[in-house]
Design a protein around this motif. Structure first.
Motif, PDB file in Angstrom:
ATOM      1  N   SER A  27       0.860  -1.181   0.000  1.00 27.70           N
ATOM      2  CA  SER A  27       0.000   0.000   0.000  1.00 27.70           C
ATOM      3  C   SER A  27       0.894   1.227   0.000  1.00 27.70           C
ATOM      4  O   SER A  27       1.435   1.614   1.020  1.00 27.70           O
ATOM      5  CB  SER A  27      -0.934   0.001   1.208  1.00 27.70           C
ATOM      6  OG  SER A  27      -0.183  -0.022   2.390  1.00 27.70           O
ATOM      7  N   ALA A  28       1.001   1.836  -1.173  1.00 28.38           N
ATOM      8  CA  ALA A  28       1.845   3.029  -1.284  1.00 28.38           C
ATOM      9  C   ALA A  28       1.132   4.202  -0.644  1.00 28.38           C
ATOM     10  O   ALA A  28      -0.094   4.256  -0.658  1.00 28.38           O
ATOM     11  CB  ALA A  28       2.115   3.338  -2.741  1.00 28.38           C
ATOM     12  N   HIS A  29       1.881   5.137  -0.049  1.00 29.88           N
ATOM     13  CA  HIS A  29       1.177   6.315   0.426  1.00 29.88           C
ATOM     14  C   HIS A  29       0.841   7.212  -0.762  1.00 29.88           C
ATOM     15  O   HIS A  29       1.424   7.095  -1.836  1.00 29.88           O
ATOM     16  CB  HIS A  29       1.923   7.042   1.531  1.00 29.88           C
ATOM     17  CG  HIS A  29       3.352   7.327   1.265  1.00 29.88           C
ATOM     18  ND1 HIS A  29       4.376   6.759   1.960  1.00 29.88           N
ATOM     19  CD2 HIS A  29       3.931   8.137   0.372  1.00 29.88           C
ATOM     20  CE1 HIS A  29       5.513   7.213   1.499  1.00 29.88           C
ATOM     21  NE2 HIS A  29       5.270   8.044   0.537  1.00 29.88           N
ATOM     22  N   ASP A 107      -2.720   4.557   3.964  1.00 32.94           N
ATOM     23  CA  ASP A 107      -1.852   3.588   4.647  1.00 32.94           C
ATOM     24  C   ASP A 107      -1.381   4.095   6.012  1.00 32.94           C
ATOM     25  O   ASP A 107      -0.571   3.442   6.681  1.00 32.94           O
ATOM     26  CB  ASP A 107      -0.659   3.208   3.763  1.00 32.94           C
ATOM     27  CG  ASP A 107       0.294   4.376   3.531  1.00 32.94           C
ATOM     28  OD1 ASP A 107       0.015   5.493   4.033  1.00 32.94           O
ATOM     29  OD2 ASP A 107       1.305   4.185   2.839  1.00 32.94           O
ATOM     30  N   HIS A 109       0.331   6.811   6.650  1.00 33.13           N
ATOM     31  CA  HIS A 109       1.523   7.668   6.638  1.00 33.13           C
ATOM     32  C   HIS A 109       1.120   9.128   6.418  1.00 33.13           C
ATOM     33  O   HIS A 109       0.381   9.417   5.492  1.00 33.13           O
ATOM     34  CB  HIS A 109       2.476   7.248   5.509  1.00 33.13           C
ATOM     35  CG  HIS A 109       3.088   5.905   5.732  1.00 33.13           C
ATOM     36  ND1 HIS A 109       3.764   5.236   4.729  1.00 33.13           N
ATOM     37  CD2 HIS A 109       3.141   5.116   6.815  1.00 33.13           C
ATOM     38  CE1 HIS A 109       4.194   4.078   5.218  1.00 33.13           C
ATOM     39  NE2 HIS A 109       3.830   3.986   6.470  1.00 33.13           N
TER      40      HIS A 109
HETATM   41 CU   LIG Z   1       3.003   5.273   2.966  1.00 32.49          CU
END
Ligand SMILES: [Cu+2]
Length: 180
Positions: A27-29, A107, A109
Motif C-alpha cells: 500500500s503506497a502512500h 496507509d 503515513h
Molecule cells: Cu506510505
C-alpha cells in the motif's frame, strides 16, 4: 552436494531480488495530484484552495501564508474523499502565497508539501504590516521590511502632495470662475 545447495540458494536469492524489484508496495502512500490555484499559477484572488490527492485522505492541515508571513486561511480544511478544501480569509491582496499542507494517507503515513501561487488583479488592500511581520522586524530578521516602510512613507507623501495640489488648483479655478 554443497555446490548444488549453493546454486539453489543463489537461485532463491535472485528470485527474491527480482520479486522485491517488481512487486508493487502493498500500500503506497498517496500523493498530491492537483491543486487549485495550481502550483506557480498567477490567478485572481481565489475564494478557496482545493488540493486533490491520488487517494482519500484524512486529518488535513492547510496554511496559506503571504510573503510577510501573514496567514490567510479561514477555519479548518475539509477532507472529502480525495479532495481537501480550505477557505481563504477575505480577498487576497496581490502577491505571492505559499500553501503548506499535511494529510494522512490511507496507509496511515502522513505526507506534506508546499507550493506557491501568485495573486494579481486584486482590489484588496495591500497587506498591512502584520503582527508576525512586526515581530520579525523587531527581531531584526527581515531586512526588506524597513525599505518597504520607507516606500509606504514615500507613497503617502506623494498622495498628500497630489491631493493638496489638486485642492489648491480647485480653489484657484473656482475662485477664478467666482470673479466672473
Ligand atoms: Cu506510505
Amino acid at each position: 552436494m554443497t555446490r548444488a545447495v549453493r546454486r539453489a540458494a543463489a537461485g532463491l536469492a535472485a528470485a527474491g531480488a527480482a520479486l522485491a524489484l517488481t512487486a508493487p508496495p502493498a500500500s503506497a502512500h498517496t500523493s498530491l495530484t492537483g491543486a487549485s490555484p495550481a502550483q506557480n499559477a498567477t490567478v485572481a484572488p481565489p475564494a478557496q484552495v482545493v488540493l486533490t490527492y491520488g487517494d482519500p485522505v484524512q486529518l488535513p492541515q492547510v496554511v496559506i501564508t503571504d510573503a510577510q508571513g501573514g496567514r490567510h486561511e479561514s477555519g479548518a480544511p475539509q477532507a472529502v474523499d480525495n479532495k481537501v478544501t480550505e477557505a481563504v480569509k477575505g480577498t487576497l491582496p496581490n502577491g505571492v502565497y505559499t500553501v503548506g499542507w499535511r494529510v494522512v494517507s490511507p496507509d496511515g503515513h502522513p505526507i506534506s508539501g508546499t507550493y506557491k501561487f501568485t495573486v494579481t488583479g486584486s482590489a484588496g488592500a495591500a497587506p498591512a504590516p502584520s503582527a508576525s511581520a512586526s515581530a520579525s522586524k523587531a527581531s531584526g530578521r527581515a531586512s526588506g521590511s524597513d525599505s518597504s516602510g520607507w516606500l509606504w512613507i514615500g507613497l503617502i507623501a506623494l498622495v498628500v502632495v497630489a491631493v493638496g495640489g489638486g485642492f489648491a488648483w480647485y480653489r484657484r479655478s473656482s475662485g477664478a470662475s467666482g470673479e466672473k
